[in-house]
Design a protein around this motif. Structure first.
Motif, PDB file in Angstrom:
ATOM      1  N   ASN A 187      -0.104 -30.938  71.270  1.00 28.73           N
ATOM      2  CA  ASN A 187      -1.114 -31.924  70.908  1.00 28.73           C
ATOM      3  C   ASN A 187      -0.455 -33.181  70.332  1.00 28.73           C
ATOM      4  O   ASN A 187      -0.809 -33.666  69.260  1.00 28.73           O
ATOM      5  N   VAL A 188       0.514 -33.700  71.069  1.00 29.18           N
ATOM      6  CA  VAL A 188       1.313 -34.836  70.604  1.00 29.18           C
ATOM      7  C   VAL A 188       0.748 -36.141  71.158  1.00 29.18           C
ATOM      8  O   VAL A 188       0.379 -36.215  72.327  1.00 29.18           O
ATOM      9  N   PRO A 189       0.683 -37.212  70.338  1.00 31.67           N
ATOM     10  CA  PRO A 189       0.209 -38.503  70.834  1.00 31.67           C
ATOM     11  C   PRO A 189       1.262 -39.190  71.692  1.00 31.67           C
ATOM     12  O   PRO A 189       2.452 -38.853  71.638  1.00 31.67           O
ATOM     13  N   ASP A 190       0.833 -40.188  72.449  1.00 31.98           N
ATOM     14  CA  ASP A 190       1.781 -41.000  73.213  1.00 31.98           C
ATOM     15  C   ASP A 190       2.456 -42.021  72.305  1.00 31.98           C
ATOM     16  O   ASP A 190       3.651 -42.284  72.414  1.00 31.98           O
ATOM     17  N   VAL A 191       1.665 -42.606  71.426  1.00 32.38           N
ATOM     18  CA  VAL A 191       2.140 -43.625  70.486  1.00 32.38           C
ATOM     19  C   VAL A 191       1.725 -43.199  69.086  1.00 32.38           C
ATOM     20  O   VAL A 191       0.627 -42.660  68.894  1.00 32.38           O
ATOM     21  N   PHE A 192       2.585 -43.437  68.103  1.00 29.05           N
ATOM     22  CA  PHE A 192       2.255 -43.020  66.734  1.00 29.05           C
ATOM     23  C   PHE A 192       2.773 -44.050  65.734  1.00 29.05           C
ATOM     24  O   PHE A 192       3.757 -44.749  65.970  1.00 29.05           O
ATOM     25  N   ASP A 193       2.077 -44.137  64.616  1.00 34.16           N
ATOM     26  CA  ASP A 193       2.429 -45.070  63.555  1.00 34.16           C
ATOM     27  C   ASP A 193       3.344 -44.419  62.521  1.00 34.16           C
ATOM     28  O   ASP A 193       3.219 -43.219  62.240  1.00 34.16           O
ATOM     29  N   LEU A 194       4.210 -45.241  61.950  1.00 29.23           N
ATOM     30  CA  LEU A 194       5.095 -44.817  60.870  1.00 29.23           C
ATOM     31  C   LEU A 194       5.027 -45.857  59.764  1.00 29.23           C
ATOM     32  O   LEU A 194       5.182 -47.056  60.020  1.00 29.23           O
ATOM     33  N   GLU A 195       4.788 -45.417  58.535  1.00 35.39           N
ATOM     34  CA  GLU A 195       4.703 -46.328  57.396  1.00 35.39           C
ATOM     35  C   GLU A 195       6.095 -46.602  56.848  1.00 35.39           C
ATOM     36  O   GLU A 195       6.992 -45.768  56.941  1.00 35.39           O
TER      37      GLU A 195
END
Length: 430
Positions: free
Chosen positions: A95-103
């Motif tokens: 269930n992994v996204p294609d794009v993800f945010d990192l703070e």
């Protein structure tokens, strides 16, 4: 102007036109027609984006508007759960996204992971040549490749109430005030004058701790070659803070505290070291703060927070995901975002194109982008690592207590080293 922006940038602890990527097996299909070739097909497909930041929904909608054949599904998770959920998904591959945010606060823990795609190999370097150096380099892994990109910078400066500045500094002109506070020695001397002139009711600065945040990204990394590295500048900054506190220059108000917000609005502290996105702290009910403030340069540039986006290495939609990353790195999106949210761009070109025209109602006729650009563009570009933010946090704790308790610098360093050695056994502490 930036109520929505705090989730992306707040955490204290404000391009060149798209170039085609170099041909490679991992490079996405071209989206611009080249001489002698057939017209490219319009982008199609579905993208899943994970974030902790609500505004990414609009980013997805704008990308869909530009490419009607694309559907962007944005999943937003609470900030306190996001990092754990993302790491779990990446490690399991389920269930992994294609794009993800990192703070910004934890990008160093992810940037070197094998599950983050190499954007340099896909051609992103060409789009980042005119980026603000610190913004570009925060997305760079230890092997020298770019793995994540931000669409904004988070610059800070000294905000002040104009009438207040006229009364205690003799001027409300941003350039004149910038010259008055362009060194820490000047700040200490000016702070003593303000305190005396006001009868002890007004302070020049909010907190001596602001020095931590201005110094934090103008110093060497905390870990070099596996060893704890304490930049000699930290002693100078510590001594500056001691002088600020001993001479009643600061109001001793922590960033984002209730007292901090009160002082920002009532002027009991003249200068507030504040990132561009934090203007939601200003009370502008019924427009009463329109034209009320000015922005002056701090002695050195600083920033607070930031959000980066990477691509899952095994994403079946890798090429489309890269087009999304290219879009957020483009002047097109960043121009739109600046106008919609007031979020300062990561692109130096967008700064340059807008610095003489962009206005904020709180600042009247001042052009704040010129102030921010000069400050952040001079900052060193330093790649993140898995230690620095947490080590910095520990330094702030011990040094902050040292300022309050009037502890000698050597004793602060000894306590700090002991803590680092205990918390990070893999760091060599001499």
């Amino acid at each position: 102007m930036v109520v929505a922006v705090i989730a992306a940038c707040g955490n204290k602890n404000d391009n060149n036109a798209s170039n085609e990527p170099a041909p490679s097996s991992s490079a996405p299909a071209q989206t611009e027609e080249t001489p002698g070739s057939e017209a490219p097909k319009e982008l199609e497909g579905n993208l899943v984006v994970w974030t902790f930041f609500d505004q990414v929904k609009e980013m997805g909608l704008k990308f869909e508007e530009k490419h009607p054949g694309v559907k962007v599904e944005v999943n937003i998770f609470p900030g306190d759960q996001y990092q754990t959920k993302l790491l779990s998904a990446m490690q399991s591959g389920s269930n992994v996204p294609d794009v993800f945010d990192l703070e910004r606060g934890y990008i160093g823990k992810f940037i070197d992971a094998s599950f983050i795609a190499d954007l340099s190999a896909m051609g992103i370097e060409d789009m980042l040549t005119d980026y603000i150096p610190y913004v570009r380099e925060l997305g760079r892994a230890a092997d020298g490749t770019i793995r994540a990109v931000s669409d904004h910078s988070s610059p800070g400066a000294f905000w002040y109430i104009r009438d207040n500045a006229k009364q205690y500094l003799g001027t409300d002109n941003p350039d004149e005030i910038s010259a008055m506070v362009d060194s820490w020695d000047k700040i200490v001397d000016l702070g003593k004058q303000v305190y005396e002139k006001s009868g002890g009711k007004v302070y020049l600065m909010q907190n001596a701790g602001d020095v931590f945040d201005i110094a934090a990204y103008n110093t060497e990394p905390w870990v070099k070659d596996g060893k704890l590295n304490i930049d000699p500048k930290w002693q100078t900054y510590y001594e500056i803070q001691q002088k600020i506190r001993a001479n009643n220059v600061d109001a001793k108000l922590g960033f984002m505290s209730a007292g901090w917000g009160n002082a920002l609005n009532d002027g009991s502290a003249i200068l507030s070291a504040m990132p561009a996105w934090a203007t939601f702290m200003i009370d502008n009910k019924d427009g009463k703060a329109v034209g009320k403030f000015g922005v002056a340069k701090s002695p050195e540039g600083f920033y607070t927070g930031g959000t980066y986006r990477g691509i899952y290495e095994k994403s079946p939609n890798k090429e489309l995901a890269y087009e999304f990353i290219k879009y957020i790195a483009s002047p097109e999106w960043q121009e739109y975002n600046l106008g919609k949210t007031g979020n300062m761009p990561g692109s130096g070109k967008v700064y340059q194109d807008n610095m003489d025209t962009y206005k904020v109602d709180l600042l009247g006729d001042q052009n704040p982008m010129r102030v921010y650009y000069e400050l952040v563009n001079a900052m060193p570009g330093i790649a993140p690592d898995k230690y620095s933010e947490e080590v910095l946090s520990k330094w702030k704790k011990y040094a902050g207590e040292g300022i309050t308790n009037k502890t000698a610098y050597e004793d602060v360093v000894a306590a700090f080293k002991k803590e680092v050695k205990s918390a990070f056994p893999d760091i060599q502490v001499d």
